[in-house]
Design an enzyme around this catalytic site. Structure first.
Site, PDB file in Angstrom:
ATOM      1  N   THR A  42      34.071  25.271  40.549  1.00 38.69           N
ATOM      2  CA  THR A  42      34.149  26.274  41.599  1.00 38.69           C
ATOM      3  C   THR A  42      33.736  27.655  41.107  1.00 38.69           C
ATOM      4  O   THR A  42      32.942  28.348  41.739  1.00 38.69           O
ATOM      5  CB  THR A  42      35.574  26.337  42.172  1.00 38.69           C
ATOM      6  N   CYS A  43      34.265  28.075  39.958  1.00 44.41           N
ATOM      7  CA  CYS A  43      34.016  29.440  39.480  1.00 44.41           C
ATOM      8  C   CYS A  43      32.528  29.730  39.325  1.00 44.41           C
ATOM      9  O   CYS A  43      32.029  30.733  39.818  1.00 44.41           O
ATOM     10  CB  CYS A  43      34.741  29.679  38.161  1.00 44.41           C
ATOM     11  N   CYS A  48      33.885  32.619  41.467  1.00 36.44           N
ATOM     12  CA  CYS A  48      33.901  33.941  40.815  1.00 36.44           C
ATOM     13  C   CYS A  48      32.525  34.513  40.520  1.00 36.44           C
ATOM     14  O   CYS A  48      32.258  35.687  40.789  1.00 36.44           O
ATOM     15  CB  CYS A  48      34.663  33.874  39.492  1.00 36.44           C
ATOM     16  N   LYS A  51      30.274  35.200  43.633  1.00 39.44           N
ATOM     17  CA  LYS A  51      31.006  36.244  44.361  1.00 39.44           C
ATOM     18  C   LYS A  51      30.802  37.605  43.718  1.00 39.44           C
ATOM     19  O   LYS A  51      30.500  38.588  44.389  1.00 39.44           O
ATOM     20  CB  LYS A  51      32.488  35.852  44.394  1.00 39.44           C
ATOM     21  N   TYR A 179      42.700  37.266  48.136  1.00 44.13           N
ATOM     22  CA  TYR A 179      41.535  37.557  47.306  1.00 44.13           C
ATOM     23  C   TYR A 179      40.219  37.304  48.046  1.00 44.13           C
ATOM     24  O   TYR A 179      39.386  38.197  48.193  1.00 44.13           O
ATOM     25  CB  TYR A 179      41.520  36.640  46.074  1.00 44.13           C
ATOM     26  N   ILE A 180      40.014  36.054  48.460  1.00 41.64           N
ATOM     27  CA  ILE A 180      38.707  35.637  48.971  1.00 41.64           C
ATOM     28  C   ILE A 180      38.358  36.353  50.269  1.00 41.64           C
ATOM     29  O   ILE A 180      37.233  36.833  50.445  1.00 41.64           O
ATOM     30  CB  ILE A 180      38.662  34.113  49.140  1.00 41.64           C
ATOM     31  N   GLU A 183      37.569  40.064  49.492  1.00 43.02           N
ATOM     32  CA  GLU A 183      36.333  40.207  48.722  1.00 43.02           C
ATOM     33  C   GLU A 183      35.115  40.004  49.607  1.00 43.02           C
ATOM     34  O   GLU A 183      34.153  40.783  49.543  1.00 43.02           O
ATOM     35  CB  GLU A 183      36.347  39.218  47.559  1.00 43.02           C
ATOM     36  N   ARG A 200      47.787  36.820  59.402  1.00 46.92           N
ATOM     37  CA  ARG A 200      49.051  36.516  60.078  1.00 46.92           C
ATOM     38  C   ARG A 200      50.222  37.374  59.622  1.00 46.92           C
ATOM     39  O   ARG A 200      51.169  37.586  60.362  1.00 46.92           O
ATOM     40  CB  ARG A 200      49.415  35.042  59.879  1.00 46.92           C
ATOM     41  N   GLY A 263      43.393  30.422  51.918  1.00 50.61           N
ATOM     42  CA  GLY A 263      43.991  29.746  50.781  1.00 50.61           C
ATOM     43  C   GLY A 263      43.196  28.526  50.357  1.00 50.61           C
ATOM     44  O   GLY A 263      42.222  28.135  51.006  1.00 50.61           O
ATOM     45  N   ALA A 343      42.508  40.388  39.059  1.00 53.16           N
ATOM     46  CA  ALA A 343      41.754  41.405  39.808  1.00 53.16           C
ATOM     47  C   ALA A 343      41.344  40.856  41.156  1.00 53.16           C
ATOM     48  O   ALA A 343      41.111  39.658  41.314  1.00 53.16           O
ATOM     49  CB  ALA A 343      40.515  41.823  39.028  1.00 53.16           C
ATOM     50  N   HIS A 438      39.169  61.922  28.029  1.00 53.96           N
ATOM     51  CA  HIS A 438      38.808  62.780  29.162  1.00 53.96           C
ATOM     52  C   HIS A 438      37.293  63.033  29.200  1.00 53.96           C
ATOM     53  O   HIS A 438      36.661  63.162  28.149  1.00 53.96           O
ATOM     54  CB  HIS A 438      39.553  64.115  29.003  1.00 53.96           C
ATOM     55  N   GLU A 443      42.736  57.990  32.193  1.00 47.19           N
ATOM     56  CA  GLU A 443      43.578  58.871  31.384  1.00 47.19           C
ATOM     57  C   GLU A 443      44.905  59.158  32.086  1.00 47.19           C
ATOM     58  O   GLU A 443      45.908  59.501  31.445  1.00 47.19           O
ATOM     59  CB  GLU A 443      42.854  60.181  31.078  1.00 47.19           C
TER      60      GLU A 443
END
Length: 461
Positions: A42-43, A48, A51, A179-180, A183, A200, A263, A343, A438, A443
């Protein structure tokens, strides 16, 4: 003659299965891998990697808009969806070839077919061949879940089909708030689609820190994405090339595409699990495993999304490697599923590791919160209305940093580094003692000195 045809048979050529196969082969095991679709799982093939390529491309239009504030005058630009898809397909084919090559170089054999368990040591291939194996690893991953079969479900696409659309939809409705869904909402909006998200729950990103959820929603809505919460898709009608999505609230939305991203479920069907005696976890529908990824059958293991533990590619890879080390390397390794960074490549991006504020307050009697919300330096010139969120969750008693949550550009990159500190149980004093770099957004993580909130739970009398 050997008692078994192979030492290890891996069902599934995705990230977890491939890592296990390669490491086991490196230890000298005779390994066979069965993959009925494409190597990479899948990834690599439809998750991933493609995507992230789509996400990167979708940022370009915003970068062009922002350039004006820095003195750039850019003429008319155009975008071609077909070129994006074709170039993505070329890169995915390259990666698929690399996955195949790496497995074969390790000495493992790949069979491009389906494998089904006949008993604890025997597998039947779709070709009719039967293979016996001393150990079996199930790494079949997961698949999109469309949820309740509402009228018109046949008109709905998943993320799988979204990667291969013939043209960019002018309008798209996406059901989901994780996530999906988010994204792809950012992806389509970035390329110019009118996007509506339907979820929902009361707010998107269930399970994430509340401040993160609020911030992401506000930022997405600033970018023109419509987010409708507290309702679901009840029906989808098709009229020629157009669709009408009817919501449980009674309203309806016209669009060119409807996508469900509500899901994923573990790929456990038709694998012969019952025949072999492999138990399913009743709590999550995945294959039930112990801390060593062992199933209810001593010689059969499972890793990755098929176990429905922590459904992330790096976790599947870690589990596959640990399995091979334990069984074939005689180096017992258990995967620690705590404090895993993650993430969401939404727009804006989310990076998080450790406990949310809500989780920390439930587990610790004294929790200090350090939070900042600021305009990034780039926006001061581009004029874009956007803000960055950074938040540290700290155990007020031990001073240990329990969680870090970031929303903004490069959130994932920053979080990967911060995850090392959180995993090492760094304290807030450690963060404070670190000199700021900086000018950067990150920071702020080492310059926040005063708690923005302090929660102390009174002891029960």
């Amino acid at each position: 003659m050997a008692e078994f045809d192979v030492d290890l048979f891996v069902i599934g050529g995705g990230s977890g299965g491939v890592r296990a196969a390669r490491i086991a082969a490196n230890y000298g095991a005779k390994v066979m891998v069965a993959e009925e679709y494409r190597m990479g799982g899948t990834c690599v093939i439809r998750g991933c990697v493609p995507k992230k390529l789509f996400v990167i491309g979708s940022h370009v239009h915003q970068e062009i808009e922002d350039a004006a504030g820095f003195g750039w005058s850019i003429g008319q630009v155009s975008f071609d969806w077909a070129t994006l898809v074709a170039n993505k397909d070329k890169e995915i084919a390259r990666l698929e070839g690399a996955y195949t090559s790496n497995v074969e170089k390790s000495g493992a054999r790949i069979v491009k077919t389906r494998a089904v368990l006949e008993n604890a040591h025997t597998l039947r291939l779709a070709t009719g061949e039967k293979i016996t194996a001393k150990y079996i690893l199930i790494a079949t991953g997961g698949a999109p879940n469309h949820g309740p079969q509402v009228p018109g479900i046949e008109h709905v696409i998943s993320s799988n089909e979204a990667f291969h659309l013939k043209e960019l939809p002018k309008r798209i409705v996406i059901q989901g708030g994780g996530y999906i869904a988010l994204e792809f909402a950012g992806i389509f909006a970035g390329y110019g689609s009118d996007v509506t998200v339907v979820y929902r729950g009361d707010n998107i990103l269930r399970g994430f820190d509340e401040d993160v959820r609020k911030h992401v929603r506000a930022e997405m809505e600033k970018r023109g994405i419509t987010i409708i919460t507290g309702c679901t898709v009840a029906k989808v009608d098709k009229h020629g090339k157009d669709f009408t999505t009817h919501l449980s609230s009674g309203s309806s939305i016209a669009s060119d595409q409807v996508m469900f991203a509500i899901g994923r479920h573990p790929n456990v069907a038709n694998l012969g699990l019952e025949t072999a005696g492999v138990a399913i976890n009743p709590a999550n529908g995945g294959i039930q495993v112990d801390g060593w990824s062992k199933t209810s059958v001593d010689n059969i293991y499972a890793v990755g999304d098929v176990t429905h533990r922590t459904n992330l590619t790096p976790v599947a890879i870690r589990e596959g490697h640990a399995f091979a080390d334990t069984v074939f390397g005689k180096r017992p390794v258990q995967v620690d599923h705590a404090t895993i960074p993650t993430a969401v490549f939404s727009q804006p991006e989310v990076g998080t590791v450790g406990l949310t504020e809500e989780e920390a307050r439930a587990q610790f009697s004294h929790v200090d919160i350090y939070k900042t919300d600021f305009r990034p330096i780039k926006a001061t010139m581009s004029g874009r209305d956007t803000r960055v969120l950074m938040k540290l969750v700290v155990d007020g008693s031990s001073d240990r940093v329990l969680g870090c949550h970031i929303v903004g550009d490069c959130a994932a990159e920053i979080t990967q580094a911060i995850a090392i500190a959180v995993k090492m149980k760094a304290t807030k004093a450690d963060f404070d003692a670190t000199v700021a770099l900086h000018p950067t957004a990150s920071e702020e993580l080492v310059t926040m000195r005063t708690p923005t909130a302090r929660h102390v739970r009174q002891a029960a009398e």
